[in-house]
Design a protein around this motif. Structure first.
Motif, short mmCIF file in Angstrom:
data_model
loop_
_atom_site.label_atom_id
_atom_site.label_comp_id
_atom_site.label_asym_id
_atom_site.label_seq_id
_atom_site.Cartn_x
_atom_site.Cartn_y
_atom_site.Cartn_z
N ASP A 1 41.88 -1.22 -13.11
CA ASP A 1 42.08 -2.45 -13.87
C ASP A 1 43.50 -2.94 -13.58
N PHE A 2 43.55 -3.97 -12.77
CA PHE A 2 44.86 -4.46 -12.32
C PHE A 2 45.37 -5.64 -13.14
N THR A 3 44.65 -6.01 -14.19
CA THR A 3 45.00 -7.24 -14.91
C THR A 3 46.48 -7.27 -15.32
N LEU A 4 46.89 -6.23 -16.02
CA LEU A 4 48.26 -6.24 -16.56
C LEU A 4 49.30 -5.97 -15.47
N ALA A 5 48.93 -5.10 -14.55
CA ALA A 5 49.86 -4.77 -13.46
C ALA A 5 50.12 -6.00 -12.58
N ASP A 6 49.06 -6.76 -12.31
CA ASP A 6 49.23 -7.98 -11.50
C ASP A 6 50.17 -8.96 -12.21
N GLU A 7 49.95 -9.09 -13.51
CA GLU A 7 50.77 -10.03 -14.29
C GLU A 7 52.25 -9.60 -14.25
N PHE A 8 52.45 -8.28 -14.37
CA PHE A 8 53.82 -7.75 -14.32
C PHE A 8 54.46 -8.03 -12.96
N VAL A 9 53.74 -7.71 -11.89
CA VAL A 9 54.31 -7.89 -10.55
C VAL A 9 54.59 -9.38 -10.31
N ASN A 10 53.67 -10.24 -10.73
CA ASN A 10 53.90 -11.68 -10.54
C ASN A 10 55.13 -12.16 -11.30
N PHE A 11 55.31 -11.62 -12.50
CA PHE A 11 56.49 -11.99 -13.28
C PHE A 11 57.77 -11.69 -12.49
N GLY A 12 57.82 -10.50 -11.92
CA GLY A 12 59.01 -10.11 -11.16
C GLY A 12 59.19 -10.97 -9.92
N VAL A 13 58.11 -11.17 -9.19
CA VAL A 13 58.19 -11.92 -7.93
C VAL A 13 58.59 -13.37 -8.23
N GLU A 14 57.95 -13.97 -9.23
CA GLU A 14 58.25 -15.38 -9.55
C GLU A 14 59.70 -15.58 -9.99
N ASN A 15 60.27 -14.55 -10.58
CA ASN A 15 61.66 -14.66 -11.04
C ASN A 15 62.66 -14.05 -10.07
N ASN A 16 62.19 -13.85 -8.83
CA ASN A 16 63.07 -13.31 -7.77
C ASN A 16 63.74 -12.00 -8.14
N MET A 17 63.00 -11.14 -8.79
CA MET A 17 63.59 -9.86 -9.19
C MET A 17 63.09 -8.74 -8.29
N THR A 18 63.85 -7.67 -8.21
CA THR A 18 63.40 -6.49 -7.47
C THR A 18 62.41 -5.75 -8.36
N VAL A 19 61.19 -5.63 -7.86
CA VAL A 19 60.13 -5.04 -8.68
C VAL A 19 59.95 -3.56 -8.30
N ILE A 20 59.93 -2.72 -9.33
CA ILE A 20 59.80 -1.28 -9.12
C ILE A 20 58.46 -0.81 -9.67
N GLY A 21 57.80 0.06 -8.95
CA GLY A 21 56.51 0.60 -9.40
C GLY A 21 56.70 1.92 -10.12
N HIS A 22 56.07 2.04 -11.28
CA HIS A 22 56.23 3.25 -12.10
C HIS A 22 54.91 3.54 -12.77
N CYS A 23 54.25 4.62 -12.55
CA CYS A 23 54.55 5.70 -11.63
C CYS A 23 53.20 6.19 -11.10
N LEU A 24 53.21 6.83 -9.93
CA LEU A 24 51.93 7.15 -9.30
C LEU A 24 51.33 8.47 -9.79
N ILE A 25 52.11 9.53 -9.77
CA ILE A 25 51.58 10.84 -10.16
C ILE A 25 52.42 11.42 -11.31
N TRP A 26 51.79 11.54 -12.46
CA TRP A 26 52.48 12.04 -13.66
C TRP A 26 51.44 12.71 -14.55
N HIS A 27 51.83 13.82 -15.17
CA HIS A 27 50.87 14.56 -16.01
C HIS A 27 50.57 13.81 -17.31
N SER A 28 51.51 12.98 -17.76
CA SER A 28 51.34 12.30 -19.05
C SER A 28 50.77 10.89 -18.81
N GLN A 29 50.09 10.39 -19.81
CA GLN A 29 49.42 9.08 -19.67
C GLN A 29 48.53 9.05 -18.42
N LEU A 30 48.04 10.24 -18.11
CA LEU A 30 47.10 10.40 -17.00
C LEU A 30 45.70 10.11 -17.56
#
Ligand code: GLA
Length: 381
Positions: A88-117
């Motif tokens: 479900d990319f709905t919220l992640a897409d919105e987040f990334v677009n926010f960063g890109v549209e505002n010319n910000m450096t966008v960081i991805g968090h996080c790929l492999i983590w035991h919590s919120q898995l």
């Protein structure tokens, strides 16, 4: 003349032009990101009310003061990949677009983590751990799908989060139980294969602690020996009034730098309340203790002063090591947004961030911005 001076003069120029013709030139108000221009990125973790634009007051602060964003929650496995085969990319897409549209450096968090898995991830339909081969395949699919989707938009990923404990031993997470230490290099390998241009980070808390510092240095070396990419280590920076020790924190910055990676202070906040010494979350069934919520109205001046001076000391430390530190990211915009209001005691009123509940900069932030303005004025004269 440094880049910062050139930027300052450009700002003055824009300001003067604006005085002459206010309709034509928009001048940004001086901000935190200007203070650290040429040193490191000034980042902030944002929630989905902010990336959707709904929280307009917070959005104003984000745009004014920060030039990098990370998603507080919406890229975590339980949100982005809630069931096998369903993303479900709905919220992640919105987040990334926010960063890109505002010319910000966008960081991805996080790929492999035991919590919120997502609960399905490490188990079969009977709830038993899957085999090593199945888990590898799931990790590869997860990492590849997400990293490739945001190729060119995300600058770097927290590939693995919180794999090592304070004493330097490996956390016995499902990933570790099934794959052993190998899951970490595998995650970095999959991420690099998915996007050879994206930066890759290892992120963890309590990174000041000597045992953890040593284990992370060892991990960096192992990854490098295997020929894998690792660009930086994220020192989470969840702090309190009595931890971490600033000298230990500095030792870790230096140790990671010496191991050949950059350092990012990735999740900066500082609790102003008494430290709770339990290691686990205290659930809402635990009686709410007044002593644990001592400032339900406002922070007393004396505590505020102490908090501001400790934050300033850490900020100065980050500036001192700007050759190694490439980003400092606050874990939330304003005090009202912070996860610390609910952790490790639910519902206590916290004051851990750079902006207060009215979105006003805390005194140490204000002071730094004022000092920066004065330096710009000095160049003008
Ligand atoms: C860890 C995670 C963050 C966040 C904080 C608490 O540090 O890396 O994503 O969940 O805990 O909010």
């Amino acid at each position: 003349m440094t880049i910062r001076h050139i930027a300052s003069i450009a700002l003055i120029g824009a300001f003067m032009a604006a005085c002459g013709n206010p309709q034509k030139t928009v001048v940004n108000e001086p901000a935190l990101k200007d203070v650290v221009e040429g040193k490191f990125l000034m980042g902030v973790a944002i929630n989905t009310n902010q990336s959707s634009g709904m929280d307009t007051a917070a959005v104003k602060v984000i745009k004014q003061h920060f030039n990098s964003v990370v998603a507080e929650n919406c890229m975590k496995c339980e949100v982005i990949h809630p069931e096998e085969g369903r993303y479900d990319f709905t919220l992640a897409d919105e987040f990334v677009n926010f960063g890109v549209e505002n010319n910000m450096t966008v960081i991805g968090h996080c790929l492999i983590w035991h919590s919120q898995l997502a609960p399905w991830f490490p188990v079969d339909e009977k709830g038993k751990y899957v085999s090593a081969e199945v888990l590898k395949q799931r990790m590869k699919d997860h990492i590849t799908t997400i990293v490739q989707r945001y190729k060119g938009k995300i600058k770097g990923w927290d590939v693995v989060n919180e794999a090592i404990l304070e004493d330097g031993s490996y956390r016995k997470s499902p990933f570790y139980e099934i794959l052993g230490e190998e899951y970490i290099p595998l995650a970095f390998q999959y991420a690099h294969e998915a996007d050879p241009d994206v930066e890759l980070y290892y992120n963890d808390y309590a990174m000041n602690m000597p045992g953890k510092r040593e284990a992370v240095v060892k991990l960096i070396k192992q990854l490098k020996e295997k020929g894998l990419r690792i660009d930086a280590v994220g020192m989470q920076g969840h702090m309190g009034m009595d931890y971490p020790d600033i000298n230990e924190f500095e030792e870790s910055i230096k140790a990671f730098g010496d191991a050949g990676v950059k350092v990012m202070v990735t999740e900066w906040d500082m609790s102003a309340l008494p430290t709770v010494r339990q290691s686990a979350n205290i659930s809402d069934t635990v009686a709410f203790k007044k002593s644990m919520n001592p400032y339900p109205e406002a922070l007393p001046d004396s505590v505020s002063k102490e908090w501001n001076s400790r934050m300033k000391a850490f900020f100065n430390l980050f500036e001192k090591h700007a050759d190694v530190i490439t980003r400092v990211t606050a874990w939330g915009v304003s005090d009202g947004d912070s996860w610390k209001n609910n952790f490790p005691v639910k519902g206590r009123r916290e004051y851990p961030l750079l902006f207060d509940r009215n979105y006003q900069p805390k005194p140490f932030v204000q002071e730094m911005v004022e000092a920066w303005k004065d330096s710009v004025d000095a160049v003008k004269k």
